[in-house]
Design a protein around this motif. Structure first.
Motif, mmCIF file in Angstrom:
data_model
loop_
_atom_site.group_PDB
_atom_site.id
_atom_site.type_symbol
_atom_site.label_atom_id
_atom_site.label_comp_id
_atom_site.label_asym_id
_atom_site.label_seq_id
_atom_site.Cartn_x
_atom_site.Cartn_y
_atom_site.Cartn_z
ATOM 1 N N UNK A 51 1.052 -0.962 0.102
ATOM 2 C CA UNK A 51 0.069 0.166 -0.346
ATOM 3 C C UNK A 51 0.694 0.866 -0.048
ATOM 4 N N UNK A 52 1.835 1.387 1.157
ATOM 5 C CA UNK A 52 2.942 2.230 0.986
ATOM 6 C C UNK A 52 3.501 2.546 -0.186
ATOM 7 N N UNK A 53 3.642 1.473 -1.423
ATOM 8 C CA UNK A 53 4.245 1.909 -2.558
ATOM 9 C C UNK A 53 3.702 2.411 -3.841
ATOM 10 N N UNK A 54 2.179 1.150 -3.587
ATOM 11 C CA UNK A 54 1.370 2.349 -4.861
ATOM 12 C C UNK A 54 1.004 3.437 -4.234
ATOM 13 N N UNK A 55 1.093 4.018 -3.038
ATOM 14 C CA UNK A 55 1.007 5.450 -3.102
ATOM 15 C C UNK A 55 2.081 6.133 -4.117
ATOM 16 N N UNK A 56 3.193 5.605 -4.096
ATOM 17 C CA UNK A 56 4.275 6.839 -4.943
ATOM 18 C C UNK A 56 4.188 5.731 -6.178
ATOM 19 N N UNK A 57 3.604 5.030 -6.483
ATOM 20 C CA UNK A 57 4.356 4.339 -8.199
ATOM 21 C C UNK A 57 3.385 4.228 -8.705
ATOM 22 N N UNK A 58 1.277 4.036 -8.239
ATOM 23 C CA UNK A 58 0.443 4.202 -9.163
ATOM 24 C C UNK A 58 0.127 2.311 -8.736
ATOM 25 N N UNK A 59 -1.392 2.190 -9.157
ATOM 26 C CA UNK A 59 -1.663 0.912 -9.164
ATOM 27 C C UNK A 59 -2.555 0.121 -7.957
ATOM 28 N N UNK A 60 -2.209 -1.373 -8.392
ATOM 29 C CA UNK A 60 -3.422 -1.660 -6.715
ATOM 30 C C UNK A 60 -3.246 -2.577 -6.426
ATOM 31 N N UNK A 61 -3.370 -2.931 -5.074
ATOM 32 C CA UNK A 61 -3.250 -3.845 -4.442
ATOM 33 C C UNK A 61 -4.189 -5.157 -3.988
ATOM 34 N N UNK A 62 -4.048 -6.020 -3.829
ATOM 35 C CA UNK A 62 -4.818 -7.302 -3.830
ATOM 36 C C UNK A 62 -4.982 -7.486 -2.626
ATOM 37 N N UNK A 152 16.392 -7.419 -2.079
ATOM 38 C CA UNK A 152 16.471 -6.019 -2.541
ATOM 39 C C UNK A 152 17.283 -5.397 -1.440
ATOM 40 N N UNK A 153 17.453 -5.844 0.269
ATOM 41 C CA UNK A 153 18.081 -5.167 0.602
ATOM 42 C C UNK A 153 19.181 -6.635 1.509
ATOM 43 N N UNK A 154 19.500 -7.589 0.740
ATOM 44 C CA UNK A 154 20.069 -8.367 0.918
ATOM 45 C C UNK A 154 20.154 -9.362 1.949
ATOM 46 N N UNK A 214 11.756 0.446 3.588
ATOM 47 C CA UNK A 214 10.824 0.579 2.929
ATOM 48 C C UNK A 214 11.033 1.810 1.401
ATOM 49 N N UNK A 215 11.610 2.099 2.145
ATOM 50 C CA UNK A 215 12.518 3.417 0.717
ATOM 51 C C UNK A 215 13.903 3.003 -0.214
ATOM 52 N N UNK A 216 14.189 1.895 0.322
ATOM 53 C CA UNK A 216 14.175 0.836 -0.411
ATOM 54 C C UNK A 216 13.721 -0.272 -1.115
ATOM 55 N N UNK A 217 12.587 -0.703 -1.056
ATOM 56 C CA UNK A 217 11.956 -1.083 -1.137
ATOM 57 C C UNK A 217 11.318 -0.324 -2.675
ATOM 58 N N UNK A 218 10.909 0.824 -3.011
ATOM 59 C CA UNK A 218 10.641 1.163 -3.374
ATOM 60 C C UNK A 218 11.574 2.029 -4.596
ATOM 61 N N UNK A 219 12.582 2.186 -3.789
ATOM 62 C CA UNK A 219 13.341 1.922 -5.493
ATOM 63 C C UNK A 219 14.328 1.312 -6.079
ATOM 64 N N UNK A 220 13.886 -0.483 -5.510
ATOM 65 C CA UNK A 220 14.219 -1.310 -6.590
ATOM 66 C C UNK A 220 13.194 -1.477 -7.713
ATOM 67 N N UNK A 226 10.761 0.715 -14.720
ATOM 68 C CA UNK A 226 11.166 1.444 -15.434
ATOM 69 C C UNK A 226 11.266 0.474 -16.518
ATOM 70 N N UNK A 227 11.945 -0.884 -16.376
ATOM 71 C CA UNK A 227 12.607 -1.565 -17.170
ATOM 72 C C UNK A 227 11.844 -2.044 -17.882
ATOM 73 N N UNK A 228 10.611 -2.445 -17.114
ATOM 74 C CA UNK A 228 9.686 -3.650 -18.383
ATOM 75 C C UNK A 228 8.821 -2.075 -19.349
ATOM 76 N N UNK A 229 8.746 -0.769 -18.487
ATOM 77 C CA UNK A 229 7.661 0.056 -19.605
ATOM 78 C C UNK A 229 8.495 0.458 -20.881
ATOM 79 N N UNK A 230 9.831 0.631 -20.305
ATOM 80 C CA UNK A 230 11.547 0.965 -21.291
ATOM 81 C C UNK A 230 11.459 -0.436 -22.482
#
Length: 255
Positions: A51-62, A152-154, A214-220, A226-230
């Motif tokens: 939900x936190x990620x979707x606030x920034x990226x858009x999209x829907x959360x199941x 993501x965080x290793x 959470x910030x690291x997850x958002x960046x990833x 972006x890679x998919x969209x391009x």
């Protein structure tokens, strides 16, 4: 804006999909996490992060899937079940993910992020294989990726600093720090605290650490989108955070 799939009405859903065909599928299992975190930690955490990620990226959360965690076959389940853990067979998890991806694609989604709050080696492996098998079976218009904090965080833990900090940032009412017993640090699969650093979550976990994760997850996630969209990430390509199948499994230490 409401982004939870189950709470959308009629054309609200279809309009959001057309605007941004991105979906988040959070999932986890029912599993003991010491005495200070709830059994539903994995799927509750995953949904709140999505939900936190979707606030920034858009999209829907199941809705977060509460019975989508595995530790392998049913053999381990009989032992773990004695303390209330509930797991899914790995084959059923693989089939479930592929079935859901097909239905998501049919609904108009073109990007799906599968966020697992439960992340032993086999969980991440099953999810990655399900995505690969789905994308390579035919001409698909949907791209998917599996992600976890460990990918993501290793690193990751089990009711340790990271998971406790995440819940302090996401749902502090579900954290009972005063219930932590220091001896819990020595146990593993039986549901106690696993923290490789040896630190005590009661003293060292914090909202700040949770927010950094959470910030690291958002960046990833933003990078993957972006890679998919391009068109730079093709079906079958590894995710930006790579292949995790060679990670050591801290839930099954040799000692």
């Amino acid at each position: 804006m409401e982004r939870r799939y189950a709470y959308l009405f009629g054309s609200e859903l279809t309009s959001l999909i057309k605007k941004e065909p991105l979906g988040y599928l959070p999932l986890g299992c029912q599993e003991k996490h010491g005495e200070h975190l709830p059994y539903g930690l994995d799927f509750l955490k995953a949904e709140q992060v999505c939900l936190r990620l979707a606030e920034k990226t858009g999209g829907i959360v199941f809705e977060s899937h509460p019975y989508a965690g595995t530790h392998g076959g049913f053999g381990v389940n009989r032992e773990a079940g004695k303390i209330g853990n509930i797991y899914l067979d790995e084959g059923l998890l693989n089939s479930t993910i592929k079935c859901l991806l097909w239905q998501f694609e049919n609904c108009g989604f073109r990007k799906i992020i599968i966020y697992t709050g439960h992340y032993p080696n086999i969980q991440e492996d099953v999810l990655q294989r399900a995505v690969e098998e789905y994308e390579m079976t035919a001409e698909r218009s949907l791209r998917a990726v599996a992600v976890s904090e460990r990918m993501v965080c290793g690193k990751g833990d089990h009711a340790g600093i990271d998971e406790t900090s995440l819940m302090l940032a996401l749902a502090p009412e579900l954290v009972k720090l005063d219930r932590i017993n220091p001896v819990q640090h020595i146990n593993t699969i039986r549901g106690y605290i696993v923290d490789a650093t040896g630190r005590n979550p009661a003293k060292d976990a914090s909202v700040e650490i949770g927010e950094k994760i959470i910030a690291k997850m958002l960046k990833a996630v933003n990078r993957w989108i972006d890679l998919v969209d391009t068109g730079k990430l093709l079906p079958g390509d590894p995710s930006p955070w790579g292949n995790v199948r060679n990670y050591s499994d801290q839930y099954n230490p040799k000692k």
